[in-house]
Design an enzyme around this catalytic site. Sequence first.
Site, PDB file in Angstrom:
ATOM      1  N   HIS A  11       0.867  -1.184   0.000  1.00  0.00           N
ATOM      2  CA  HIS A  11       0.000   0.000   0.000  1.00  0.00           C
ATOM      3  C   HIS A  11       0.902   1.232   0.000  1.00  0.00           C
ATOM      4  O   HIS A  11       1.334   1.702   1.051  1.00  0.00           O
ATOM      5  CB  HIS A  11      -0.909  -0.032   1.240  1.00  0.00           C
ATOM      6  CG  HIS A  11      -1.910   1.087   1.295  1.00  0.00           C
ATOM      7  ND1 HIS A  11      -3.124   0.981   1.963  1.00  0.00           N
ATOM      8  CD2 HIS A  11      -1.892   2.347   0.781  1.00  0.00           C
ATOM      9  CE1 HIS A  11      -3.780   2.116   1.854  1.00  0.00           C
ATOM     10  NE2 HIS A  11      -3.056   2.969   1.143  1.00  0.00           N
ATOM     11  N   HIS A  13       1.409   4.877  -2.367  1.00  0.00           N
ATOM     12  CA  HIS A  13       1.071   5.777  -3.484  1.00  0.00           C
ATOM     13  C   HIS A  13       2.370   6.414  -3.938  1.00  0.00           C
ATOM     14  O   HIS A  13       3.002   7.136  -3.152  1.00  0.00           O
ATOM     15  CB  HIS A  13       0.098   6.863  -3.022  1.00  0.00           C
ATOM     16  CG  HIS A  13      -1.180   6.312  -2.454  1.00  0.00           C
ATOM     17  ND1 HIS A  13      -2.329   6.180  -3.192  1.00  0.00           N
ATOM     18  CD2 HIS A  13      -1.471   5.833  -1.216  1.00  0.00           C
ATOM     19  CE1 HIS A  13      -3.281   5.667  -2.438  1.00  0.00           C
ATOM     20  NE2 HIS A  13      -2.793   5.437  -1.236  1.00  0.00           N
ATOM     21  N   HIS A 191      -9.471   1.241  -1.369  1.00  0.00           N
ATOM     22  CA  HIS A 191      -9.431   1.845  -0.039  1.00  0.00           C
ATOM     23  C   HIS A 191     -10.861   1.769   0.500  1.00  0.00           C
ATOM     24  O   HIS A 191     -11.817   2.198  -0.180  1.00  0.00           O
ATOM     25  CB  HIS A 191      -9.033   3.318  -0.128  1.00  0.00           C
ATOM     26  CG  HIS A 191      -7.573   3.561  -0.359  1.00  0.00           C
ATOM     27  ND1 HIS A 191      -6.884   2.989  -1.392  1.00  0.00           N
ATOM     28  CD2 HIS A 191      -6.673   4.316   0.339  1.00  0.00           C
ATOM     29  CE1 HIS A 191      -5.618   3.394  -1.330  1.00  0.00           C
ATOM     30  NE2 HIS A 191      -5.463   4.187  -0.294  1.00  0.00           N
ATOM     31  N   GLU A 194     -11.319   3.427   5.904  1.00  0.00           N
ATOM     32  CA  GLU A 194     -10.234   4.277   6.435  1.00  0.00           C
ATOM     33  C   GLU A 194     -10.914   5.345   7.295  1.00  0.00           C
ATOM     34  O   GLU A 194     -10.796   5.320   8.509  1.00  0.00           O
ATOM     35  CB  GLU A 194      -9.429   4.912   5.293  1.00  0.00           C
ATOM     36  CG  GLU A 194      -8.312   5.849   5.756  1.00  0.00           C
ATOM     37  CD  GLU A 194      -7.621   6.586   4.591  1.00  0.00           C
ATOM     38  OE1 GLU A 194      -8.170   6.621   3.468  1.00  0.00           O
ATOM     39  OE2 GLU A 194      -6.521   7.155   4.827  1.00  0.00           O
ATOM     40  N   ASP A 272       1.855   3.989   2.909  1.00  0.00           N
ATOM     41  CA  ASP A 272       0.832   4.853   2.294  1.00  0.00           C
ATOM     42  C   ASP A 272       1.466   6.015   1.516  1.00  0.00           C
ATOM     43  O   ASP A 272       1.647   5.906   0.308  1.00  0.00           O
ATOM     44  CB  ASP A 272      -0.139   5.353   3.364  1.00  0.00           C
ATOM     45  CG  ASP A 272      -1.513   5.715   2.821  1.00  0.00           C
ATOM     46  OD1 ASP A 272      -1.778   5.467   1.636  1.00  0.00           O
ATOM     47  OD2 ASP A 272      -2.340   6.244   3.599  1.00  0.00           O
ATOM     48  N   ASP A 273       1.738   7.117   2.200  1.00  0.00           N
ATOM     49  CA  ASP A 273       2.352   8.301   1.570  1.00  0.00           C
ATOM     50  C   ASP A 273       3.507   8.753   2.466  1.00  0.00           C
ATOM     51  O   ASP A 273       3.392   9.740   3.203  1.00  0.00           O
ATOM     52  CB  ASP A 273       1.323   9.436   1.455  1.00  0.00           C
ATOM     53  CG  ASP A 273       0.119   9.018   0.643  1.00  0.00           C
ATOM     54  OD1 ASP A 273       0.222   8.970  -0.589  1.00  0.00           O
ATOM     55  OD2 ASP A 273      -0.924   8.700   1.257  1.00  0.00           O
TER      56      ASP A 273
HETATM   57  N1  ADE Z   1      -4.449   8.893  -1.716  1.00  0.00           N
HETATM   58  C1  ADE Z   1      -3.237   8.926  -1.186  1.00  0.00           C
HETATM   59  N2  ADE Z   1      -3.264   8.521   0.088  1.00  0.00           N
HETATM   60  C2  ADE Z   1      -4.547   8.205   0.371  1.00  0.00           C
HETATM   61  C3  ADE Z   1      -5.214   7.715   1.519  1.00  0.00           C
HETATM   62  N3  ADE Z   1      -4.593   7.467   2.669  1.00  0.00           N
HETATM   63  N4  ADE Z   1      -6.552   7.557   1.445  1.00  0.00           N
HETATM   64  C4  ADE Z   1      -7.195   7.813   0.318  1.00  0.00           C
HETATM   65  N5  ADE Z   1      -6.618   8.278  -0.780  1.00  0.00           N
HETATM   66  C5  ADE Z   1      -5.294   8.466  -0.764  1.00  0.00           C
HETATM   67 ZN    ZN Z   2      -3.626   4.837   0.555  1.00  0.00          ZN
END
Ligand code: ADE
Ligand code: ZN
Length: 334
Positions: A11, A13, A191, A194, A272-273
């Site tokens: 996971h 991005h 997703h 969340e 994630d990011d």
């Molecule tokens: N795009 C990038 N990170 C995300 C996240 N945590 N939830 C939804 N969209 C995303």
């Molecule tokens: Zn994500």
Amino acid sequence: MIDSLPKAELHLHIEGTLEPELMFSLAERNAISLPYQSVEEVRAAYQFSSLQSFLDIYYAGAKVLQTEQDFYDLTWAYLERCQKDNVVHTEIFFDPQTHTDRGISFGTVFEGIDAALQDGKKQLGISSHIIMCFLRHLSAEDAMNTFAMSKPWHHRMIGVGLDSSEQGNPPRKFTEVFEKARQAGLKAVAHAGEEGPAEYIWEALKELKVLRVDHGVRCLDDDRLVQYLVENRIPLTVCPLSNVKLCVFDSLSDHNLKQMLDRGLCVTVNSDDPSYFGGYINDNFRATQTALGLDNQAVYQLLRNSFNASFLEHSERARHLARLDTLYQELSDD
Ligand code: ADE
Ligand code: ZN
């Protein structure tokens, strides 16, 4: 222990790996002006109160990505981090609409990312898959157009996903495009759960027929759903530091990852990011292990889950699991 054991990341991005330093150098290279004066100012702006407050800054940051070389450099920087963190396989998301909506062609994005991934395999020995995500705040028609536009590259992707603003954008909005993607031989992930309710996880499973749920932390609100996820071995790609940064949990010690593991769910740890949320995958493991008091056996289980939940071919998965088992045994014997 976490540094020395191999792992898969499921996971991630790729746009979320854009470090402020690279953002500045790409802005300069492409003559784009940024609303920040310095790298420190960018980092200081990364205080979020919700998913949406993050997404607004995240989509703005992505504007510095213009050329195939930019996407290559972005992806290569992430792969170098993978090597440091002993990530031997990664399945990365990209958001084509973030780029095509500002006039960057699909091919520019895809070819830049894929060229770096190919070099990552050759030079670093890191295998990878690409998952194309639809932005759920945009229309179903927009997603369908993006899917049609991406046809020449379908054979080079493993699957499709769904991301962006969850609340008010339920999975069922995208049933049709996911059906088309599955018909084209692509795997489905999304997703769900969340910020959104457990009901959205059910919808992702039943309407989109996902093989994996991204985040899914709200599943513990619904016992029947937990039972379904356990019985069907549906993996959940959890991102602990992300969840705290986006206020899904007040603190890491409040995170439900250990409860999820204890309930028998196939949970994995991911970043994630990472540029926006304060850490890459090993940072996520270390912080979570400390905050929740996870023992080595639990970490080992999470690492096993990362391969079992991946879209690797059976023989490759078995090879990685065998190597992980050997290394873990050696560490345990010391
Ligand atoms: N795009 C990038 N990170 C995300 C996240 N945590 N939830 C939804 N969209 C995303
Ligand atoms: Zn994500």
